[in-house]
Design an enzyme around this catalytic site. Structure first.
Site, PDB file in Angstrom:
ATOM      1  N   LYS A   1       0.881  -1.199  -0.060  1.00 29.51           N
ATOM      2  CA  LYS A   1      -0.034  -0.082   0.107  1.00 29.51           C
ATOM      3  C   LYS A   1       0.802   1.351   0.029  1.00 29.51           C
ATOM      4  O   LYS A   1       0.678   2.183  -0.358  1.00 29.51           O
ATOM      5  CB  LYS A   1      -0.881   0.020   1.238  1.00 29.51           C
TER       6      LYS A   1
ATOM      7  N   SER B   1       1.559  -9.873  -0.903  1.00 30.93           N
ATOM      8  CA  SER B   1       1.246  -8.349  -0.842  1.00 30.93           C
ATOM      9  C   SER B   1       1.555  -7.918   0.389  1.00 30.93           C
ATOM     10  O   SER B   1       1.706  -6.618   0.538  1.00 30.93           O
ATOM     11  CB  SER B   1      -0.189  -8.194  -1.332  1.00 30.93           C
TER      12      SER B   1
ATOM     13  N   GLU C   1     -10.268   7.315   2.926  1.00 29.46           N
ATOM     14  CA  GLU C   1     -10.986   6.204   3.661  1.00 29.46           C
ATOM     15  C   GLU C   1     -10.132   4.867   4.229  1.00 29.46           C
ATOM     16  O   GLU C   1      -9.244   4.750   3.345  1.00 29.46           O
ATOM     17  CB  GLU C   1     -11.966   5.744   2.695  1.00 29.46           C
TER      18      GLU C   1
HETATM   19  C1  PLP Z   1      -5.155  -3.938   1.211  1.00 24.29           C
HETATM   20  C2  PLP Z   1      -4.696  -5.009   0.777  1.00 24.29           C
HETATM   21  C3  PLP Z   1      -5.105  -6.145  -0.041  1.00 24.29           C
HETATM   22  C4  PLP Z   1      -6.164  -5.666  -0.936  1.00 24.29           C
HETATM   23  O1  PLP Z   1      -6.207  -4.598  -1.744  1.00 24.29           O
HETATM   24  P1  PLP Z   1      -5.783  -4.817  -3.343  1.00 24.29           P
HETATM   25  O2  PLP Z   1      -6.116  -3.547  -3.750  1.00 24.29           O
HETATM   26  O3  PLP Z   1      -6.719  -5.635  -3.989  1.00 24.29           O
HETATM   27  O4  PLP Z   1      -4.570  -5.005  -3.545  1.00 24.29           O
HETATM   28  C5  PLP Z   1      -4.168  -7.121  -0.360  1.00 24.29           C
HETATM   29  N1  PLP Z   1      -3.172  -7.361   0.410  1.00 24.29           N
HETATM   30  C6  PLP Z   1      -2.782  -6.749   1.318  1.00 24.29           C
HETATM   31  C7  PLP Z   1      -1.560  -6.948   2.319  1.00 24.29           C
HETATM   32  C8  PLP Z   1      -3.391  -5.588   1.822  1.00 24.29           C
HETATM   33  O5  PLP Z   1      -3.020  -4.668   2.781  1.00 24.29           O
END
Ligand code: PLP
Length: 395
Positions: free
Chosen positions: A90, A379, A112
């Site tokens: 993020k 992610s 948000e």
């Molecule tokens: C917020 C988040 C997501 C989901 O958001 P996307 O916009 O679909 O990437 C996925 N993995 C993590 C670790 C997150 O914090």
């Protein structure tokens, strides 16, 4: 290069801008600034500086040898976005957008947040650049995610609990948009995923595509060729599109997005938007939506709060219809199993969101021959989820 939307922000039939007239001008200002600065050498230099020395990029690409051997089939590689500052992908987006807000002369940033991950990444970027930061969060979510509220406050942000509607993410977005209409001259709206009205999907993709660009170079260093499959979890779709977009034209690379099947697709308690939704409009843009006959968004469920959204990015909607990507789903239980297995086998505790991608990649790897390669976007890290998982294991 990758797919760009048309001048009105459409990817095929998806995207666009379905907003009240008083927001048109505000969004146009952001779009002009984005178009102007994204190729500006000074802007690029500054972004690269913070990506390298503050976020810690490039994030490593890691060959999960033990896991791959254990499964006995394809090789699994992880793109380690979990090692970024603040613990997920993020921050790539919030650093990019805060640099833009600064150039627009904005004194105040609003955002948000649902689980609080985007709120923390926004508050972090605002602390770094001395910008006032206000985070709208459903009151229900402020209670469920009390620790993230405290993190944001530590970082100097003001967290405003939203008490309308169901007191969750959707209501927080509505209140944030209301604030923007009132204060647009001083205020920048920092959106957290590859969703929303034009130009946000294209802009968030731009800042997240550093993931795919790096991964492409890194896998060539390891293997001398591109992966056979790339896999990522899909909530709004920002970490996924960040990995996928730079591979868009490499037609031999198969693209797979993993959605949350929650308690099972047949139970109605899921957030598998691309698997079971239909085209509609939500929060100012057109995409696949989980909706009732009247077009009202349906309640959604996932064990991971970050995947819990009834819409999805317009570019994923387009990838689905064009067949460029395939979208599958993984249940809460399968994600939890992958969460534990990856922790034990590789010593990596993944975010519950990322565990969805890991679960699917593990299923695939077993069935594929040893000369195939799967590159998975990890992610985020799972430190934020260990309390929740501990409580669930006790039950
Ligand atoms: C917020 C988040 C997501 C989901 O958001 P996307 O916009 O679909 O990437 C996925 N993995 C993590 C670790 C997150 O914090």
């Amino acid at each position: 290069m990758y797919q760009l939307p048309d001048e009105k922000g459409y990817f095929g039939e998806f995207g666009g801008r379905f907003v009240p007239e008083n927001l048109e001008g505000v969004l146009e200002e952001v779009k002009q600034a984005f178009e102007k600065y994204k190729d500006d050498p000074e802007f690029i230099k500054e972004l690269e500086y913070y990506n390298k020395y503050y976020v810690g990029r490039p994030s490593p690409l890691y060959y999960a040898e033990k896991l791959s051997n254990r499964l006995g089939g394809a090789k699994i590689y992880f793109k380690r976005e979990d090692l970024n500052h603040t613990g997920s992908h993020k921050i790539n987006n919030t650093i990019g957008q805060v640099l833009l807000a600064k150039r627009l002369g904005k004194k105040r940033v609003i955002a948000e947040t649902g689980a609080g991950q985007h709120g923390v990444a926004t508050a972090t970027a605002c602390a770094l650049f001395d910008i006032e930061c206000i985070i709208f969060m459903g009151e229900e979510d402020t209670r469920r995610q009390a620790l993230n509220v405290f993190r944001m406050e530590l970082l100097g942000a003001k967290v405003v609990p939203v008490t309308s509607g169901t007191r969750t993410l959707k209501d927080a977005v509505d209140v944030a948009l209301g604030d923007l209409i009132e204060n647009y001259q001083t205020t920048y709206y920092m959106l957290g995923s590859a969703v929303g009205p034009d130009p946000y999907p294209a802009m968030v993709k731009h800042f997240q595509s550093v993931i795919g660009r790096e991964a492409k170079e890194q896998i060539k260093d390891f293997e001398g060729k591109l992966p056979d499959y790339i896999v990522a979890c899909v909530g709004g779709g920002s970490n996924a599109i960040g990995l996928f977009a730079p591979f868009y034209e490499d037609k031999d690379v198969k693209i797979i997005g993993v959605e949350p099947a929650g308690k099972g697709l047949e139970t109605g308690m899921h957030a598998a938007t691309l698997s079971l939704g239909s085209p509609g409009v939500i929060h100012g843009f057109k995409c696949y939506v989980l909706q009732d006959e009247k077009g009202e968004p349906l309640p959604v469920h996932s064990v991971s709060a970050g995947l819990d959204y009834p819409g999805v990015g317009p570019e994923h909607s387009f990838y689905k219809d064009s067949g460029r990507a395939e979208y599958v789903s993984v249940t809460d239980q399968e994600a939890l199993d992958a969460f534990s297995e990856l922790s034990r086998i590789e010593g990596i505790i993944p975010a519950l969101e990322s565990a969805h991608a890991v679960a699917h990649a593990m299923q695939m790897a077993k069935q594929l021959p040893k000369d195939q390669m799967i590159l998975v976007n990890l992610s985020g890290r799972g430190d934020k989820d260990v309390n929740q998982v501990a409580e669930m294991m006790e039950k």
